[in-house]
Design a protein around this motif. Structure first.
Motif, PDB file in Angstrom:
ATOM      1  N   MET A   3       0.817  -1.210   0.000  1.00 60.61           N
ATOM      2  CA  MET A   3       0.000   0.000   0.000  1.00 60.61           C
ATOM      3  C   MET A   3       0.851   1.260   0.000  1.00 60.61           C
ATOM      4  SD  MET A   3      -3.066  -1.093   2.654  1.00 60.61           S
ATOM      5  CE  MET A   3      -3.889   0.496   2.514  1.00 60.61           C
ATOM      6  N   SER A   4       1.856   1.300   0.844  1.00 65.93           N
ATOM      7  CA  SER A   4       2.628   2.540   0.985  1.00 65.93           C
ATOM      8  C   SER A   4       3.439   2.860  -0.260  1.00 65.93           C
ATOM      9  CB  SER A   4       3.538   2.472   2.215  1.00 65.93           C
ATOM     10  OG  SER A   4       4.521   1.479   2.082  1.00 65.93           O
ATOM     11  N   TYR A   5       4.010   1.838  -0.898  1.00 71.01           N
ATOM     12  CA  TYR A   5       4.812   2.135  -2.089  1.00 71.01           C
ATOM     13  C   TYR A   5       3.947   2.374  -3.322  1.00 71.01           C
ATOM     14  CZ  TYR A   5       9.033   1.514   0.544  1.00 71.01           C
ATOM     15  OH  TYR A   5      10.027   1.695   1.473  1.00 71.01           O
ATOM     16  N   LEU A   6       2.727   1.846  -3.326  1.00 70.43           N
ATOM     17  CA  LEU A   6       1.809   2.149  -4.419  1.00 70.43           C
ATOM     18  C   LEU A   6       1.244   3.561  -4.276  1.00 70.43           C
ATOM     19  CD1 LEU A   6       0.039   1.453  -6.886  1.00 70.43           C
ATOM     20  CD2 LEU A   6      -1.604   0.412  -5.286  1.00 70.43           C
ATOM     21  N   LEU A   7       0.787   3.910  -3.087  1.00 75.49           N
ATOM     22  CA  LEU A   7       0.085   5.174  -2.898  1.00 75.49           C
ATOM     23  C   LEU A   7       1.005   6.339  -2.559  1.00 75.49           C
ATOM     24  CD1 LEU A   7      -3.017   3.955  -0.846  1.00 75.49           C
ATOM     25  CD2 LEU A   7      -2.752   4.137  -3.315  1.00 75.49           C
ATOM     26  N   TRP A   8       2.158   6.052  -1.937  1.00 77.36           N
ATOM     27  CA  TRP A   8       3.030   7.122  -1.455  1.00 77.36           C
ATOM     28  C   TRP A   8       4.449   7.075  -2.007  1.00 77.36           C
ATOM     29  CZ3 TRP A   8       1.934   6.860   4.542  1.00 77.36           C
ATOM     30  CH2 TRP A   8       0.706   7.483   4.812  1.00 77.36           C
ATOM     31  N   SER A   9       4.866   5.987  -2.571  1.00 80.09           N
ATOM     32  CA  SER A   9       6.242   5.819  -3.038  1.00 80.09           C
ATOM     33  C   SER A   9       7.244   5.928  -1.887  1.00 80.09           C
ATOM     34  CB  SER A   9       6.589   6.856  -4.121  1.00 80.09           C
ATOM     35  OG  SER A   9       7.830   6.559  -4.744  1.00 80.09           O
ATOM     36  N   THR A  10       6.843   5.446  -0.726  1.00 77.75           N
ATOM     37  CA  THR A  10       7.734   5.468   0.426  1.00 77.75           C
ATOM     38  C   THR A  10       7.268   4.428   1.435  1.00 77.75           C
ATOM     39  OG1 THR A  10       8.806   6.898   2.066  1.00 77.75           O
ATOM     40  CG2 THR A  10       6.452   7.243   1.719  1.00 77.75           C
ATOM     41  N   MET A  11       7.980   4.345   2.560  1.00 77.76           N
ATOM     42  CA  MET A  11       7.689   3.374   3.599  1.00 77.76           C
ATOM     43  C   MET A  11       6.381   3.707   4.332  1.00 77.76           C
ATOM     44  SD  MET A  11      10.411   4.646   6.516  1.00 77.76           S
ATOM     45  CE  MET A  11       9.657   3.687   7.832  1.00 77.76           C
ATOM     46  N   PRO A  12       5.798   2.732   5.035  1.00 75.78           N
ATOM     47  CA  PRO A  12       4.594   3.015   5.821  1.00 75.78           C
ATOM     48  C   PRO A  12       4.868   4.036   6.916  1.00 75.78           C
ATOM     49  CG  PRO A  12       4.880   0.643   5.525  1.00 75.78           C
ATOM     50  CD  PRO A  12       6.147   1.293   5.055  1.00 75.78           C
ATOM     51  N   ASP A  13       3.825   4.781   7.294  1.00 76.25           N
ATOM     52  CA  ASP A  13       3.940   5.670   8.445  1.00 76.25           C
ATOM     53  C   ASP A  13       3.518   4.905   9.700  1.00 76.25           C
ATOM     54  OD1 ASP A  13       1.177   5.498   8.187  1.00 76.25           O
ATOM     55  OD2 ASP A  13       0.839   7.655   8.060  1.00 76.25           O
ATOM     56  N   ASP A  14       3.556   5.575  10.851  1.00 75.11           N
ATOM     57  CA  ASP A  14       3.248   4.903  12.111  1.00 75.11           C
ATOM     58  C   ASP A  14       1.832   4.342  12.124  1.00 75.11           C
ATOM     59  OD1 ASP A  14       5.779   5.470  13.026  1.00 75.11           O
ATOM     60  OD2 ASP A  14       5.180   7.222  14.205  1.00 75.11           O
ATOM     61  N   ALA A  15       0.879   5.087  11.553  1.00 73.61           N
ATOM     62  CA  ALA A  15      -0.502   4.628  11.558  1.00 73.61           C
ATOM     63  C   ALA A  15      -0.668   3.359  10.725  1.00 73.61           C
ATOM     64  CB  ALA A  15      -1.428   5.731  11.037  1.00 73.61           C
ATOM     65  N   LEU A  16       0.035   3.283   9.595  1.00 74.17           N
ATOM     66  CA  LEU A  16      -0.067   2.096   8.749  1.00 74.17           C
ATOM     67  C   LEU A  16       0.630   0.906   9.402  1.00 74.17           C
ATOM     68  CD1 LEU A  16      -1.270   1.168   6.077  1.00 74.17           C
ATOM     69  CD2 LEU A  16       0.881   1.773   4.946  1.00 74.17           C
ATOM     70  N   PHE A  17       1.767   1.155  10.054  1.00 76.94           N
ATOM     71  CA  PHE A  17       2.420   0.088  10.821  1.00 76.94           C
ATOM     72  C   PHE A  17       1.485  -0.422  11.918  1.00 76.94           C
ATOM     73  CE2 PHE A  17       6.899   1.555   9.616  1.00 76.94           C
ATOM     74  CZ  PHE A  17       7.171   0.400   8.889  1.00 76.94           C
ATOM     75  N   ALA A  18       0.795   0.485  12.589  1.00 84.20           N
ATOM     76  CA  ALA A  18      -0.120   0.085  13.661  1.00 84.20           C
ATOM     77  C   ALA A  18      -1.275  -0.741  13.103  1.00 84.20           C
ATOM     78  CB  ALA A  18      -0.654   1.325  14.388  1.00 84.20           C
ATOM     79  N   ALA A  19      -1.787  -0.340  11.952  1.00 87.49           N
ATOM     80  CA  ALA A  19      -2.862  -1.112  11.326  1.00 87.49           C
ATOM     81  C   ALA A  19      -2.377  -2.504  10.946  1.00 87.49           C
ATOM     82  CB  ALA A  19      -3.390  -0.373  10.098  1.00 87.49           C
ATOM     83  N   ALA A  20      -1.125  -2.587  10.476  1.00 90.33           N
ATOM     84  CA  ALA A  20      -0.559  -3.894  10.126  1.00 90.33           C
ATOM     85  C   ALA A  20      -0.433  -4.777  11.361  1.00 90.33           C
ATOM     86  CB  ALA A  20       0.803  -3.709   9.458  1.00 90.33           C
ATOM     87  N   ALA A  21       0.076  -4.199  12.446  1.00 88.69           N
ATOM     88  CA  ALA A  21       0.269  -4.973  13.676  1.00 88.69           C
ATOM     89  C   ALA A  21      -1.057  -5.448  14.252  1.00 88.69           C
ATOM     90  CB  ALA A  21       1.019  -4.129  14.704  1.00 88.69           C
ATOM     91  N   ALA A  22      -2.119  -4.655  14.075  1.00 89.14           N
ATOM     92  CA  ALA A  22      -3.428  -4.996  14.629  1.00 89.14           C
ATOM     93  C   ALA A  22      -4.214  -5.959  13.747  1.00 89.14           C
ATOM     94  CB  ALA A  22      -4.234  -3.717  14.845  1.00 89.14           C
TER      95      ALA A  22
END
Length: 538
Positions: free
Chosen positions: A217-236
């Motif tokens: 998701m992050s590299y498709l939509l942002w061209s960069t690494m996930p942010d803290d919120a996306l990491f948190a969503a992944a962990a949950a």
């Protein structure tokens, strides 16, 4: 420094075995193991220059664009992320080593950046508890996944090396931090997007975990690494459901990084990422085109076809003067296209400048632009014996450009077959010069009146960008091509013939959804296939 070189060499050793292309998608390998409607093949994808620069910016606060400065430029086909042509080489590894060394040193030499990265104050040069605390905070973000004690323990010897009693070398705790950053930057898990997934009951089908989905998701939509919120969503585990992915995608599309990515996607697709004009004019062109993309996709989401049919454009005073249009109120804003023969993005100077040749418009190159980028067709390359930098030899003495291209129209010429598909399109745009300004005749030749009549063979005739855009939209080229280009960009490789049913399914959904491009993106991310991968054919 010698130790950091050893660490880097060990971290990248696995790349040396990849002497060819990674993830070849040639169809001579037979059908895929899994129906592409369920999941598509993917391979380890090395971060592009832009992705690596953005990742180092968000991970370490590095704003010097080191990848763009120190690595060889990516190849654009038309996108820069085609993993089927990525090569691992000694030259790449040497460049990455230099990059890692420079960035790690920059971080440690900047107390503010260093202290933001290290969540504790070391009590001694060999403070293992503080070093471990740093690794436990840093490595999950650097490797973009949850880390294990073994991952952390692998870095601990760096502290002992950096803090050893050696009068010849001034080492301390932050030397270990520098070495750890250096090594992490060269880790294949930072440089590549590695997807494994969990095997299920269907052979060859793997379900991605939350962190793997977050990276997609992050590299498709942002061209960069996930942010803290996306990491948190992944962990949950939130990203493992379609609803969770859709919610995060909508949040991410509200971020300025999504706008930058949409601008970049269109610039690569439509060929205007690099055009030969002054910095001020290019900047004005980019503002004009970015404003239209933002409005159509994000600010006033609706039919994406407005990108090609919009009857107004965004200019400042200088660009209005350039086009010969009235200046907008307030120094910049939207002005009408009425009476100009322009419409949408194809009326922009950026697009009209993109496929020119040297300092002159090229009907052939503009026709190729339309055929390949707007219609998603292939145009055969010229024979190797043809010097494409020279005008048609049979008309060297002709004054007017249309007459110089007569040989391309001569049915006895070997050139006619291909040029009949592209030149008539380009001549329909000849009233607009290499900088997108309207003109009535060839530059400096008032006797060479430009009629501006064009044709897409077997489709229809037109005059100027507005009529060409209308022709392309009405004949269903734009929406189908936009989906194909988006899917190519998202997969990081060309679409295979085995994936045409999936592509058509997306085209049908795009049309049924009133051509909502934001909806196309979120539907793709929320789809079950986005959270899976299919085993690659060998």
């Amino acid at each position: 420094r010698m130790f950091s070189r050893v660490i880097g060499a060990l971290a990248l050793a696995s790349l040396l075995s990849c002497t060819g292309s990674i993830g070849q998608t040639g169809e001579d390998r037979g059908p895929p193991a899994v129906d592409p409607l369920l999941a598509v093949e993917s391979a380890a994808r090395r971060l592009t220059q832009a992705e690596l620069d953005n990742t180092l910016r968000d991970l370490l606060g590095e704003n010097s664009a080191p990848a763009s400065r120190l690595l060889n430029e990516d190849e654009f086909r038309p996108f820069d992320n085609d993993y089927t042509i990525q090569q691992a080489s000694d030259a790449l590894i040497t460049s990455l080593e230099a990059l890692a060394e420079e960035v790690a040193r920059n971080v440690v030499d900047d107390p503010a950046r260093r202290d933001a990265l290290v969540p504790c104050t070391p009590s001694t040069p060999g403070d293992e508890a503080c070093f471990r605390q740093f690794l436990e905070a840093f490595l999950p973000r650097a490797l973009r996944r949850a880390v294990t004690p073994a991952d952390v323990n692998a870095y601990l010897p760096l502290l002992a090396f950096a803090s050893e009693d050696n009068p010849a070398v001034e080492n301390d705790f932050y030397t270990a931090i520098e070495l750890a950053i250096n090594a992490a930057i060269q880790d294949p898990e930072l440089l590549y997007r590695v997807e494994k997934g969990a095997a299920g009951s269907t052979p060859g089908l793997y379900q991605l975990n939350g962190y793997e989905i977050a990276n997609r998701m992050s590299y498709l939509l942002w061209s960069t690494m996930p942010d803290d919120a996306l990491f948190a969503a992944a962990a949950a585990g939130a990203l493992e459901t379609p609803e969770g992915r859709r919610a995060e995608a909508l949040r991410m599309l509200d971020d300025p990084k999504a706008r930058a990515q949409l601008h970049r996607f269109h610039a690569m697709w439509l060929g205007y990422r690099s055009i030969p004009h002054s910095a001020d004019l290019v900047s004005a062109f980019n503002r004009e085109t970015s404003a239209l993309i933002d409005r159509v996709v994000l600010d006033e989401p609706g039919s994406y076809l407005r990108l090609f049919t919009m009857n107004e454009t965004f200019v400042d005073d200088a660009l209005a003067d350039h086009y010969g249009r009235p200046r907008p109120d307030g120094g910049e804003g939207w002005v009408s296209y009425e009476g100009t023969g322009r419409a949408g993005i194809l009326g922009h100077g950026a697009l009209l400048a993109a496929f020119s040749k040297f300092e002159e418009t090229s009907p052939t190159q503009r026709g190729i632009l339309v055929r390949t980028r707007f219609m998603c067709e292939s145009v055969p390359a010229p024979p190797p014996t043809v010097d494409v930098d020279q005008p048609p030899q049979g008309a060297m003495d002709a004054l007017c450009k249309y007459d110089r291209y007569a040989e391309h129209r001569d049915q006895s010429s070997s050139c006619a077959g291909c040029h009949s598909l592209v030149d008539p399109i380009g001549f329909g745009l000849e009233n607009y010069d290499v900088a997108g300004r309207f003109r009535e005749h060839d530059d400096g030749l008032p006797e060479c009146i430009i009629e501006g009549s064009g044709e897409i063979v077997s489709v229809g005739s037109f005059n100027g960008p507005a009529e060409l855009s209308e022709l392309l939209v009405e004949n269903d080229y734009i929406d189908a091509c936009a989906v194909q280009q988006f899917l190519t960009f998202a997969l990081g490789r060309p679409i295979t013939t085995y994936e045409t049913d999936m592509q058509q399914e997306m085209v049908d959904a795009f049309r049924a959804g009133q051509h909502d491009f934001k909806g196309l993106i979120t539907d793709f991310v929320a789809s079950d296939r986005f959270a899976r991968r299919a085993q690659e054919r060998l």
